[in-house]
Design an enzyme around this catalytic site. Structure first.
Site, mmCIF file in Angstrom:
data_model
loop_
_atom_site.group_PDB
_atom_site.id
_atom_site.type_symbol
_atom_site.label_atom_id
_atom_site.label_comp_id
_atom_site.label_asym_id
_atom_site.label_seq_id
_atom_site.Cartn_x
_atom_site.Cartn_y
_atom_site.Cartn_z
ATOM 1 N N GLY A 161 -9.879 19.524 49.216
ATOM 2 C CA GLY A 161 -8.922 20.427 48.551
ATOM 3 C C GLY A 161 -8.014 19.548 47.695
ATOM 4 O O GLY A 161 -7.313 18.686 48.243
ATOM 5 N N ALA A 162 -8.093 19.736 46.396
ATOM 6 C CA ALA A 162 -7.308 18.898 45.463
ATOM 7 C C ALA A 162 -6.285 19.770 44.720
ATOM 8 O O ALA A 162 -6.078 19.630 43.520
ATOM 9 C CB ALA A 162 -8.244 18.214 44.471
ATOM 10 N N ASN A 221 -2.323 21.889 45.173
ATOM 11 C CA ASN A 221 -0.922 21.451 45.218
ATOM 12 C C ASN A 221 -0.690 20.444 46.334
ATOM 13 O O ASN A 221 -0.124 19.377 46.132
ATOM 14 C CB ASN A 221 -0.006 22.666 45.414
ATOM 15 C CG ASN A 221 0.110 23.492 44.148
ATOM 16 O OD1 ASN A 221 -0.131 22.987 43.051
ATOM 17 N ND2 ASN A 221 0.466 24.761 44.297
ATOM 18 N N ILE A 222 -1.133 20.773 47.539
ATOM 19 C CA ILE A 222 -0.916 19.825 48.644
ATOM 20 C C ILE A 222 -1.846 18.627 48.496
ATOM 21 O O ILE A 222 -1.437 17.476 48.663
ATOM 22 C CB ILE A 222 -1.118 20.499 50.016
ATOM 23 C CG1 ILE A 222 -0.158 21.685 50.177
ATOM 24 C CG2 ILE A 222 -0.894 19.495 51.141
ATOM 25 C CD1 ILE A 222 -0.293 22.408 51.495
ATOM 26 N N ARG A 231 -0.792 31.389 49.958
ATOM 27 C CA ARG A 231 -0.156 32.716 49.921
ATOM 28 C C ARG A 231 0.493 32.986 48.568
ATOM 29 O O ARG A 231 0.901 32.074 47.873
ATOM 30 C CB ARG A 231 0.955 32.774 50.985
ATOM 31 C CG ARG A 231 0.456 32.859 52.397
ATOM 32 C CD ARG A 231 1.576 33.320 53.296
ATOM 33 N NE ARG A 231 2.469 32.217 53.677
ATOM 34 C CZ ARG A 231 3.636 32.429 54.304
ATOM 35 N NH1 ARG A 231 4.072 33.646 54.530
ATOM 36 N NH2 ARG A 231 4.387 31.416 54.676
ATOM 37 N N ILE A 267 -4.796 21.649 57.396
ATOM 38 C CA ILE A 267 -3.543 22.226 56.908
ATOM 39 C C ILE A 267 -3.744 23.690 56.526
ATOM 40 O O ILE A 267 -2.848 24.507 56.605
ATOM 41 C CB ILE A 267 -3.011 21.426 55.687
ATOM 42 C CG1 ILE A 267 -2.664 19.994 56.110
ATOM 43 C CG2 ILE A 267 -1.836 22.123 55.019
ATOM 44 C CD1 ILE A 267 -2.059 19.129 55.014
ATOM 45 N N HIS A 315 2.075 28.380 63.950
ATOM 46 C CA HIS A 315 2.720 28.192 62.646
ATOM 47 C C HIS A 315 2.892 29.566 62.019
ATOM 48 O O HIS A 315 2.161 29.990 61.168
ATOM 49 C CB HIS A 315 1.841 27.313 61.747
ATOM 50 C CG HIS A 315 2.469 27.058 60.412
ATOM 51 N ND1 HIS A 315 3.767 26.605 60.269
ATOM 52 C CD2 HIS A 315 1.983 27.204 59.164
ATOM 53 C CE1 HIS A 315 4.038 26.485 58.999
ATOM 54 N NE2 HIS A 315 2.984 26.830 58.287
HETATM 55 O O1 TXD Z 1 2.110 24.000 57.391
HETATM 56 C C1 TXD Z 1 1.029 24.418 56.965
HETATM 57 N N1 TXD Z 1 -0.096 24.210 57.640
HETATM 58 C C2 TXD Z 1 1.001 25.209 55.667
HETATM 59 C C3 TXD Z 1 -0.415 25.320 55.123
HETATM 60 C C4 TXD Z 1 1.969 24.726 54.675
HETATM 61 C C5 TXD Z 1 1.768 25.039 53.351
HETATM 62 C C6 TXD Z 1 0.495 25.562 52.805
HETATM 63 N N2 TXD Z 1 -0.452 25.949 53.809
HETATM 64 C C7 TXD Z 1 -1.834 26.219 53.376
HETATM 65 O O2 TXD Z 1 -2.490 25.062 52.856
HETATM 66 C C8 TXD Z 1 -1.962 27.250 52.285
HETATM 67 O O3 TXD Z 1 -1.739 28.555 52.800
HETATM 68 C C9 TXD Z 1 -3.384 27.024 51.853
HETATM 69 O O4 TXD Z 1 -4.252 27.665 52.763
HETATM 70 C C10 TXD Z 1 -3.562 25.515 52.012
HETATM 71 C C11 TXD Z 1 -3.546 24.754 50.732
HETATM 72 O O5 TXD Z 1 -2.372 25.016 50.046
HETATM 73 P P1 TXD Z 1 -2.232 24.527 48.508
HETATM 74 O O6 TXD Z 1 -0.873 24.911 48.052
HETATM 75 O O7 TXD Z 1 -2.699 23.127 48.371
HETATM 76 O O8 TXD Z 1 -3.299 25.493 47.811
HETATM 77 P P2 TXD Z 1 -3.992 25.294 46.375
HETATM 78 O O9 TXD Z 1 -3.078 24.562 45.465
HETATM 79 O O10 TXD Z 1 -4.537 26.639 46.016
HETATM 80 O O11 TXD Z 1 -5.207 24.298 46.703
HETATM 81 C C12 TXD Z 1 -6.299 24.732 47.444
HETATM 82 C C13 TXD Z 1 -7.513 24.020 46.853
HETATM 83 C C14 TXD Z 1 -7.852 24.508 45.421
HETATM 84 O O12 TXD Z 1 -7.871 23.390 44.558
HETATM 85 C C15 TXD Z 1 -9.225 25.128 45.558
HETATM 86 O O13 TXD Z 1 -10.072 24.912 44.456
HETATM 87 C C16 TXD Z 1 -9.755 24.396 46.774
HETATM 88 O O14 TXD Z 1 -8.651 24.329 47.657
HETATM 89 N N3 TXD Z 1 -10.860 25.077 47.419
HETATM 90 C C17 TXD Z 1 -11.845 24.404 48.028
HETATM 91 N N4 TXD Z 1 -12.020 23.081 48.189
HETATM 92 C C18 TXD Z 1 -13.138 22.733 48.872
HETATM 93 N N5 TXD Z 1 -14.051 23.608 49.369
HETATM 94 C C19 TXD Z 1 -13.893 24.942 49.187
HETATM 95 N N6 TXD Z 1 -14.802 25.825 49.678
HETATM 96 C C20 TXD Z 1 -12.738 25.388 48.496
HETATM 97 N N7 TXD Z 1 -12.258 26.621 48.173
HETATM 98 C C21 TXD Z 1 -11.119 26.398 47.512
#
Ligand code: TXD
Length: 319
Positions: free
Chosen positions: A10-11, A13-14, A83, A119, A176
């Site tokens: 996952g590349a 925001n986080i 979300r 995460i 969480h």
């Molecule tokens: O405390 C905690 N655990 C929470 C978790 C705190 C904050 C955010 N929380 C969750 O982390 C949030 O609800 C999301 O489920 C994840 C990732 O959050 P982020 O803000 O990084 O989401 P993004 O920016 O949408 O990034 C998700 C990336 C995006 O680039 C997609 O293209 C990629 O995930 N993605 C995938 N990567 C690999 N394999 C698959 N199948 C895939 N699907 C989407």
């Protein structure tokens, strides 16, 4: 000694923030993986160009091929959807469970010896599903939530008491979500329990209760402000602290979503409890004495997690 390898599944925001922190701290070489073509490669190239300025030699690469995570020492999973305002973490379950299946396969086939930090939300269910799909040992798959929730709790308490965040040691247990359990009796400022600071007149029970509630809804508060996604700086920082504890065998006691079988009256469930993180992964669950209120709150949290697992099994019969 060869540099360690950290794979970020996952590349977004986080993921991008994780990559920057891991490279800046030279925890190891970093591989960013994503299904979107170009994003991991573009962010990796951009981050590499921080090297000369920040002075780190960590290699940062991007890929859409799971083969490139081979041999990773640590894998941090943020793959999935985040979300938007009005969505609960549980609303993400259906989509993100399918993502965890793909990620679990990728890890099983390419880096089965890694320490995996999940995460992706809804965290307590996703970390369990990821462990099931990957087949890794339970002590090598953990979830990041408690370190973030404790950091939120500590920040609000430091503001309330007008003290350094360095001196606040906050304690949060459970899931969480809205059922998380900030434990004030184990939360201290330079070793002084919060409850004693209240007795000294440094705050009031009402104000501390409001801080507990603000901590519970800490994620939603940021989602409402950002509107386009959820928090990512503090989540990334929190996961890096867990990765560092593993890579440097720090034996830190951190609140993480770990597999608990026997302690806290649980029989095989992932939930947020204090655990020793070192080179063995989740090495030992610490069973603290809980007062009746904290015990009841933890019970509510456990029931909420169990409901999510039932939902997961309803979606994927292989679970
Ligand atoms: O405390 C905690 N655990 C929470 C978790 C705190 C904050 C955010 N929380 C969750 O982390 C949030 O609800 C999301 O489920 C994840 C990732 O959050 P982020 O803000 O990084 O989401 P993004 O920016 O949408 O990034 C998700 C990336 C995006 O680039 C997609 O293209 C990629 O995930 N993605 C995938 N990567 C690999 N394999 C698959 N199948 C895939 N699907 C989407």
């Amino acid at each position: 000694m060869a540099r360690k390898k950290i794979a970020l599944i996952g590349a977004g925001n986080i993921g991008g923030t994780l990559a920057h922190l891991a490279a800046s701290k030279e925890l190891g070489d970093v591989v960013l993986f994503d299904v979107v073509e170009g994003v991991p490669q573009g962010k990796a190239l951009d981050l590499s160009q921080c090297g000369p300025v920040e002075g780190f030699d960590a290699k940062v690469t991007g890929t859409n091929d799971y083969a490139d995570i081979a041999g990773a020492d640590v894998i941090i999973v943020t793959a999935g959807v985040a979300r938007k305002p009005g969505m609960s973490r549980d609303d993400l379950l259906g989509i993100n469970l399918k993502v965890m299946k793909a990620v679990g396969e990728g890890i099983k086939n390419n880096a089965p010896d890694a320490f995996v930090i999940c995460i992706t939300n809804p965290l307590d269910a996703m970390v369990w599903a990821l462990r099931e799909f990957s087949g890794l040992p339970h002590n090598k798959v953990v979830g990041m939530a408690g370190v973030l929730d404790s950091a939120r709790f500590a920040t609000f308490l430091a503001w309330e008491f007008g003290v350094s965040v360095k001196d606040v040691n906050a304690f949060v247990l459970g899931g969480h979500g809205d059922t998380m359990v900030p434990v004030t009796s184990y939360t201290t400022v330079s070793g002084i329990p919060v409850d004693d600071l209240v007795k000294m007149g440094k705050s009031t029970k009402e104000r501390i209760d409001a801080i507990v509630q603000r901590t519970r809804s800490g994620g939603g508060e940021i989602v409402a402000l950002l509107k386009t996604g959820s928090a990512y700086y503090a989540p990334a920082t929190s996961a890096i602290a867990m990765a560092e504890a593993y890579l440097r065998d720090q034996k830190r006691i951190l609140p993480c979503a770990v597999y608990v079988d026997g302690k806290y009256g649980l029989d095989g469930l992932y939930v947020g409890v204090p655990v020793v993180i070192g080179a063995g992964g989740a090495e030992e669950v610490i069973e603290i004495a809980l007062d009746d209120e904290a015990k009841a709150n933890l019970g509510v949290s456990v029931e909420a997690v169990k409901e999510l697992l039932v939902a997961c099994k309803g979606i994927d019969s292989s679970l």
